[in-house]
Design an enzyme around this catalytic site. Structure first.
Site, PDB file in Angstrom:
ATOM      1  N   ASN A  23       0.820  -1.215   0.000  1.00 23.45           N
ATOM      2  CA  ASN A  23       0.000   0.000   0.000  1.00 23.45           C
ATOM      3  C   ASN A  23       0.855   1.265   0.000  1.00 23.45           C
ATOM      4  O   ASN A  23       0.422   2.312  -0.486  1.00 23.45           O
ATOM      5  CB  ASN A  23      -0.958  -0.007   1.188  1.00 23.45           C
ATOM      6  CG  ASN A  23      -2.048  -1.057   1.031  1.00 23.45           C
ATOM      7  OD1 ASN A  23      -2.342  -1.488  -0.085  1.00 23.45           O
ATOM      8  ND2 ASN A  23      -2.634  -1.495   2.136  1.00 23.45           N
ATOM      9  N   ASP A 121      -9.879  -5.269  -5.512  1.00 21.35           N
ATOM     10  CA  ASP A 121     -10.664  -6.290  -4.818  1.00 21.35           C
ATOM     11  C   ASP A 121     -12.146  -5.964  -4.833  1.00 21.35           C
ATOM     12  O   ASP A 121     -12.540  -4.801  -4.704  1.00 21.35           O
ATOM     13  CB  ASP A 121     -10.217  -6.405  -3.353  1.00 21.35           C
ATOM     14  CG  ASP A 121      -8.877  -7.104  -3.222  1.00 21.35           C
ATOM     15  OD1 ASP A 121      -8.582  -7.944  -4.078  1.00 21.35           O
ATOM     16  OD2 ASP A 121      -8.150  -6.800  -2.273  1.00 21.35           O
ATOM     17  N   MET A 342     -15.788  -1.213   7.598  1.00 16.46           N
ATOM     18  CA  MET A 342     -15.429  -0.354   6.476  1.00 16.46           C
ATOM     19  C   MET A 342     -15.820  -0.907   5.102  1.00 16.46           C
ATOM     20  O   MET A 342     -15.948  -0.164   4.134  1.00 16.46           O
ATOM     21  CB  MET A 342     -13.926  -0.050   6.527  1.00 16.46           C
ATOM     22  CG  MET A 342     -13.541   0.733   7.782  1.00 16.46           C
ATOM     23  SD  MET A 342     -11.778   0.985   8.010  1.00 16.46           S
ATOM     24  CE  MET A 342     -11.419   2.148   6.711  1.00 16.46           C
TER      25      MET A 342
END
Length: 436
Positions: A23, A121, A342
């Site tokens: 990330n 994803d 989330m």
């Protein structure tokens, strides 16, 4: 479609070094577009998503040279802006969610940035509003083609402003920061993401000549500069991979040492695994997990109520590790409630764990209750398909702990985020084979 064949039930032993942070890499690589000077980046993970972004930068005209394992130089002194409006770009950009972060740097330096609706994803709704609202606040004009699902922002010169972000989006904050460093005047970003990887981006930009203060907090103040120069940067180790190896050691009752983890950047991750009863020992900058031959017991809250583990923006627990925590809990003593706040589709892989014999109650798309087996009943081997990166690795951990031989299909999802995972697991004793 590739497949892993896994013979489970074996204990592992040895040490494993985490790859560079995926990330972080997606942010840092986009930042090379902000300067015409050479930028050297080290500890880049050799994974599908990162390699796709490097290829995309090459197609944009960035000069790329590999100087060693995980080390590259980048020079964006002859960027081909015509590529942004080509059919090839519309295909390349869709294959990677991280491609959205080229928009901010391109807009700031060249006055325009385009991107097709990015992929990634399938874990629920992942809005792009924060990105574009922030860029609009800086003075950009926004356009969107619904038919082609193609986004664009344009501006002669961005101007600094105050903005309160609707959500503390990591990639959204990164995009806005990369645009604001070359904007005219001062920009204040409140409710900014403050993850270690975002901090790394800000520190790198400051070394390039940017003026960013408040790094590590949720309020960033950026004084715009006219141009940025080159620098060198080294990625942090991947905290998600570190958490994955902690879970793997516990589930397989293995003694493992995870090398060079950058403890100061792990936040609450070690303590969350400790709440599951896992012994996480600090040895210098390494993590040592002893063999849990007697299993591990989930803690309760002080009032005796069931432990709840939920995700939250940093410094809360990262949502990327909830899948790992869930699978680890299947063999613990006790019960735990996993609350995925989330993303609304990330828990849908639990049906595969239930088929393996796990005791899990999926309460709704966001919550699952796990009742641990305490190793009195092992998971059984089966054939599975990896739905996304993190769920795929969770199923891999389950398979390595299960009795019998499992197969996991669609392993390209796992390869998107984990570097040579089968080779590295074999090095510590795992029985895993990659099949074409």
């Amino acid at each position: 479609m590739g497949t892993f064949k896994i013979e489970g039930g074996h204990r592992l032993k040895g040490s494993i070094k985490p790859q560079g942070a995926k990330n972080e890499a997606l942010q840092i690589l986009c930042a090379v577009l902000l300067t015409s000077d050479v930028v050297t980046i080290n500890n880049i993970p050799d994974i599908v998503d990162v390699n796709k972004l490097i290829k995309l930068l090459g197609n944009l005209g960035v000069k790329i040279e590999k100087i060693g394992k995980g080390s590259y130089t980048f020079q964006a002194d002859e960027v081909n802006l015509e590529y942004l409006e080509s059919d090839a770009f519309k295909v390349d950009g869709r294959g990677l969610r991280g491609s959205i972060m080229i928009v901010g740097p391109l807009l700031a330096r060249f006055g325009k940035g385009y991107i097709p609706k990015p992929g990634g994803d399938k874990i629920g709704r992942r809005r792009l509003d924060t990105h574009f609202e922030g860029l609009i606040n800086l003075g950009a004009k926004f356009r969107y083609s619904k038919e082609e699902q193609f986004y664009g922002v344009e501006a002669d010169r961005l101007k600094g402003t105050y903005m309160l972000l609707e959500e503390a989006s990591v990639t959204g904050t990164a995009n806005i920061v990369m645009a604001a460093v070359l904007a005219e005047g001062q920009t204040t970003i409140y409710n900014a993401a403050c993850e270690p990887y975002l901090q790394q981006l800000c520190k790198m930009l400051n070394r390039m000549g940017a003026k960013i203060s408040g790094v590590g907090s949720n309020m960033l103040i950026i004084d715009g500069v006219d141009s940025l120069g080159g620098t060198s940067h080294t990625m942090l180790p991947d905290m998600i991979e570190i958490g994955s190896w902690i879970g793997l050691a516990a589930m397989t009752k293995s003694e493992l040492t995870i090398k060079n983890v950058s403890w100061n950047d792990l936040g609450v991750i070690p303590n969350v695994f400790r709440k599951l009863g896992i012994t996480v020992e600090k040895q210098g900058d390494d993590i040592h997990i002893p063999a849990h031959t007697d299993g591990y017991e989930i803690q309760s809250f002080i009032d005796g109520s069931i432990l709840t583990i939920s995700d939250a923006p940093w410094p809360g627990f990262t949502p990327d590790l909830l899948s790992i925590v869930l699978v680890v809990a299947t063999q613990a003593r006790g019960s735990v409630l996993i609350h995925q706040k989330m993303f609304e589709s990330r828990l849908f892989f639990v049906d595969k764990l239930i088929d393996m014999g796990a005791k899990i109650i999926l309460c709704d798309p966001h919550r699952a209750t796990v009742i641990g087996h305490d190793f009195k009943s092992t998971l059984k081997a089966m054939t599975m398909t990896s739905p996304d990166i993190r769920a795929g690795v969770s199923l891999l951990i389950a398979a390595l702990s299960a009795k019998g031989t499992s197969t996991i299909q669609n392993i390209e999802q796992i390869d998107r985020g984990y570097e040579n995972i089968d080779e590295r697991l074999r090095a510590i004793g795992a029985k895993i084979e990659r099949l074409d």
